[in-house]
Design a protein around this motif. Sequence first.
Motif, PDB file in Angstrom:
ATOM      1  N   TYR A  67       0.822  -1.209   0.000  1.00 29.95           N
ATOM      2  CA  TYR A  67       0.000   0.000   0.000  1.00 29.95           C
ATOM      3  C   TYR A  67       0.860   1.265   0.000  1.00 29.95           C
ATOM      4  O   TYR A  67       0.553   2.230  -0.703  1.00 29.95           O
ATOM      5  CB  TYR A  67      -0.938   0.020   1.210  1.00 29.95           C
ATOM      6  CG  TYR A  67      -2.096  -0.938   1.133  1.00 29.95           C
ATOM      7  CD1 TYR A  67      -2.451  -1.571  -0.052  1.00 29.95           C
ATOM      8  CD2 TYR A  67      -2.853  -1.219   2.261  1.00 29.95           C
ATOM      9  CE1 TYR A  67      -3.510  -2.446  -0.111  1.00 29.95           C
ATOM     10  CE2 TYR A  67      -3.917  -2.094   2.215  1.00 29.95           C
ATOM     11  CZ  TYR A  67      -4.242  -2.701   1.022  1.00 29.95           C
ATOM     12  OH  TYR A  67      -5.301  -3.565   0.964  1.00 29.95           O
ATOM     13  N   GLY A  71       1.082   3.513  -3.227  1.00 24.44           N
ATOM     14  CA  GLY A  71       0.428   4.795  -2.965  1.00 24.44           C
ATOM     15  C   GLY A  71       1.126   5.959  -3.647  1.00 24.44           C
ATOM     16  O   GLY A  71       0.498   6.952  -4.019  1.00 24.44           O
ATOM     17  N   TYR A  78      -5.893  10.377  -6.663  1.00 21.34           N
ATOM     18  CA  TYR A  78      -6.816  10.439  -5.534  1.00 21.34           C
ATOM     19  C   TYR A  78      -7.771  11.592  -5.733  1.00 21.34           C
ATOM     20  O   TYR A  78      -7.410  12.637  -6.259  1.00 21.34           O
ATOM     21  CB  TYR A  78      -6.064  10.642  -4.220  1.00 21.34           C
ATOM     22  CG  TYR A  78      -5.531   9.389  -3.585  1.00 21.34           C
ATOM     23  CD1 TYR A  78      -6.081   8.154  -3.849  1.00 21.34           C
ATOM     24  CD2 TYR A  78      -4.470   9.436  -2.713  1.00 21.34           C
ATOM     25  CE1 TYR A  78      -5.598   7.003  -3.273  1.00 21.34           C
ATOM     26  CE2 TYR A  78      -3.965   8.293  -2.128  1.00 21.34           C
ATOM     27  CZ  TYR A  78      -4.534   7.085  -2.414  1.00 21.34           C
ATOM     28  OH  TYR A  78      -4.042   5.956  -1.840  1.00 21.34           O
ATOM     29  N   GLY A  79      -8.971  11.405  -5.296  1.00 23.36           N
ATOM     30  CA  GLY A  79      -9.968  12.451  -5.406  1.00 23.36           C
ATOM     31  C   GLY A  79     -10.842  12.311  -6.635  1.00 23.36           C
ATOM     32  O   GLY A  79     -11.900  12.920  -6.703  1.00 23.36           O
ATOM     33  N   ASP A  82     -14.048   7.912  -4.776  1.00 23.23           N
ATOM     34  CA  ASP A  82     -14.019   7.838  -3.315  1.00 23.23           C
ATOM     35  C   ASP A  82     -12.740   7.162  -2.827  1.00 23.23           C
ATOM     36  O   ASP A  82     -12.178   6.308  -3.501  1.00 23.23           O
ATOM     37  CB  ASP A  82     -15.226   7.047  -2.794  1.00 23.23           C
ATOM     38  CG  ASP A  82     -16.537   7.785  -3.042  1.00 23.23           C
ATOM     39  OD1 ASP A  82     -16.499   9.026  -3.138  1.00 23.23           O
ATOM     40  OD2 ASP A  82     -17.574   7.108  -3.152  1.00 23.23           O
ATOM     41  N   GLN A  83     -12.330   7.534  -1.628  1.00 26.33           N
ATOM     42  CA  GLN A  83     -11.161   6.927  -1.014  1.00 26.33           C
ATOM     43  C   GLN A  83     -11.492   5.504  -0.572  1.00 26.33           C
ATOM     44  O   GLN A  83     -12.622   5.224  -0.193  1.00 26.33           O
ATOM     45  CB  GLN A  83     -10.706   7.751   0.193  1.00 26.33           C
ATOM     46  CG  GLN A  83     -10.224   9.137  -0.159  1.00 26.33           C
ATOM     47  CD  GLN A  83      -8.993   9.099  -1.046  1.00 26.33           C
ATOM     48  OE1 GLN A  83      -8.147   8.233  -0.916  1.00 26.33           O
ATOM     49  NE2 GLN A  83      -8.895  10.046  -1.965  1.00 26.33           N
ATOM     50  N   ASP A  85     -11.987   2.217   1.637  1.00 22.06           N
ATOM     51  CA  ASP A  85     -12.267   1.861   3.017  1.00 22.06           C
ATOM     52  C   ASP A  85     -11.636   0.492   3.231  1.00 22.06           C
ATOM     53  O   ASP A  85     -12.056  -0.487   2.633  1.00 22.06           O
ATOM     54  CB  ASP A  85     -13.776   1.811   3.246  1.00 22.06           C
ATOM     55  CG  ASP A  85     -14.114   1.448   4.670  1.00 22.06           C
ATOM     56  OD1 ASP A  85     -13.212   1.493   5.528  1.00 22.06           O
ATOM     57  OD2 ASP A  85     -15.279   1.109   4.920  1.00 22.06           O
ATOM     58  N   TYR A  86     -10.623   0.430   4.045  1.00 24.01           N
ATOM     59  CA  TYR A  86      -9.838  -0.790   4.182  1.00 24.01           C
ATOM     60  C   TYR A  86     -10.549  -1.885   4.965  1.00 24.01           C
ATOM     61  O   TYR A  86     -10.004  -2.945   5.172  1.00 24.01           O
ATOM     62  CB  TYR A  86      -8.487  -0.476   4.831  1.00 24.01           C
ATOM     63  CG  TYR A  86      -7.629   0.425   3.991  1.00 24.01           C
ATOM     64  CD1 TYR A  86      -7.064  -0.039   2.817  1.00 24.01           C
ATOM     65  CD2 TYR A  86      -7.386   1.735   4.361  1.00 24.01           C
ATOM     66  CE1 TYR A  86      -6.276   0.773   2.027  1.00 24.01           C
ATOM     67  CE2 TYR A  86      -6.599   2.554   3.579  1.00 24.01           C
ATOM     68  CZ  TYR A  86      -6.051   2.074   2.422  1.00 24.01           C
ATOM     69  OH  TYR A  86      -5.273   2.890   1.647  1.00 24.01           O
ATOM     70  N   TYR A  90     -13.555  -3.564  -1.726  1.00 22.29           N
ATOM     71  CA  TYR A  90     -13.436  -2.273  -2.405  1.00 22.29           C
ATOM     72  C   TYR A  90     -12.670  -2.451  -3.708  1.00 22.29           C
ATOM     73  O   TYR A  90     -11.633  -3.103  -3.729  1.00 22.29           O
ATOM     74  CB  TYR A  90     -12.693  -1.278  -1.495  1.00 22.29           C
ATOM     75  CG  TYR A  90     -12.531   0.089  -2.097  1.00 22.29           C
ATOM     76  CD1 TYR A  90     -13.576   0.985  -2.129  1.00 22.29           C
ATOM     77  CD2 TYR A  90     -11.318   0.465  -2.651  1.00 22.29           C
ATOM     78  CE1 TYR A  90     -13.421   2.239  -2.685  1.00 22.29           C
ATOM     79  CE2 TYR A  90     -11.155   1.715  -3.207  1.00 22.29           C
ATOM     80  CZ  TYR A  90     -12.221   2.598  -3.222  1.00 22.29           C
ATOM     81  OH  TYR A  90     -12.070   3.817  -3.775  1.00 22.29           O
ATOM     82  N   ASP A  92     -10.508  -0.482  -6.129  1.00 17.85           N
ATOM     83  CA  ASP A  92      -9.759   0.776  -6.127  1.00 17.85           C
ATOM     84  C   ASP A  92      -9.720   1.345  -7.542  1.00 17.85           C
ATOM     85  O   ASP A  92      -8.827   1.029  -8.334  1.00 17.85           O
ATOM     86  CB  ASP A  92      -8.357   0.550  -5.586  1.00 17.85           C
ATOM     87  CG  ASP A  92      -7.620   1.841  -5.323  1.00 17.85           C
ATOM     88  OD1 ASP A  92      -8.258   2.909  -5.322  1.00 17.85           O
ATOM     89  OD2 ASP A  92      -6.397   1.780  -5.113  1.00 17.85           O
ATOM     90  N   SER A  94      -9.121   4.331  -8.462  1.00 19.04           N
ATOM     91  CA  SER A  94      -7.983   5.237  -8.673  1.00 19.04           C
ATOM     92  C   SER A  94      -6.778   4.470  -9.205  1.00 19.04           C
ATOM     93  O   SER A  94      -6.048   4.970 -10.068  1.00 19.04           O
ATOM     94  CB  SER A  94      -7.606   5.937  -7.367  1.00 19.04           C
ATOM     95  OG  SER A  94      -8.658   6.762  -6.925  1.00 19.04           O
TER      96      SER A  94
END
Length: 117
Positions: A67, A71, A78-79, A82-83, A85-86, A90, A92, A94
Amino acid sequence: MNTPAQTPMPEPRGSYKPKKPVVKTNRVIMTRAIWYIFGVIASLLALRIVLLMLSANPETPFVSFVYDLSGIFVVPFYGIFDQPDYTRFYVDTSSIVAIVVYWLLAVGLTKLVNITR
């Protein structure tokens, strides 16, 4: 003195023909380096996507390492969505966008390197 024109002798069937040595130009080396770097980044991002989809525990050292390292490459995206949720399943998005953008960047760079070919 008149010499007869020499005609090339045809090579007999099954004879050994040495291969020409492959010369690696700077373009080839640059293109391979670009695709290698893209492959490493895309693999890291794909691993991030899988770990997030499986709700891997972010407190374990390996997952935390993946991560943190991936990252760096996802931060510019990002943005957009949605971010993550770990704590639940989910996807991802992004990271998916990052893979597509980095792929387009790799294609563009290889075209730029090989523009005069």
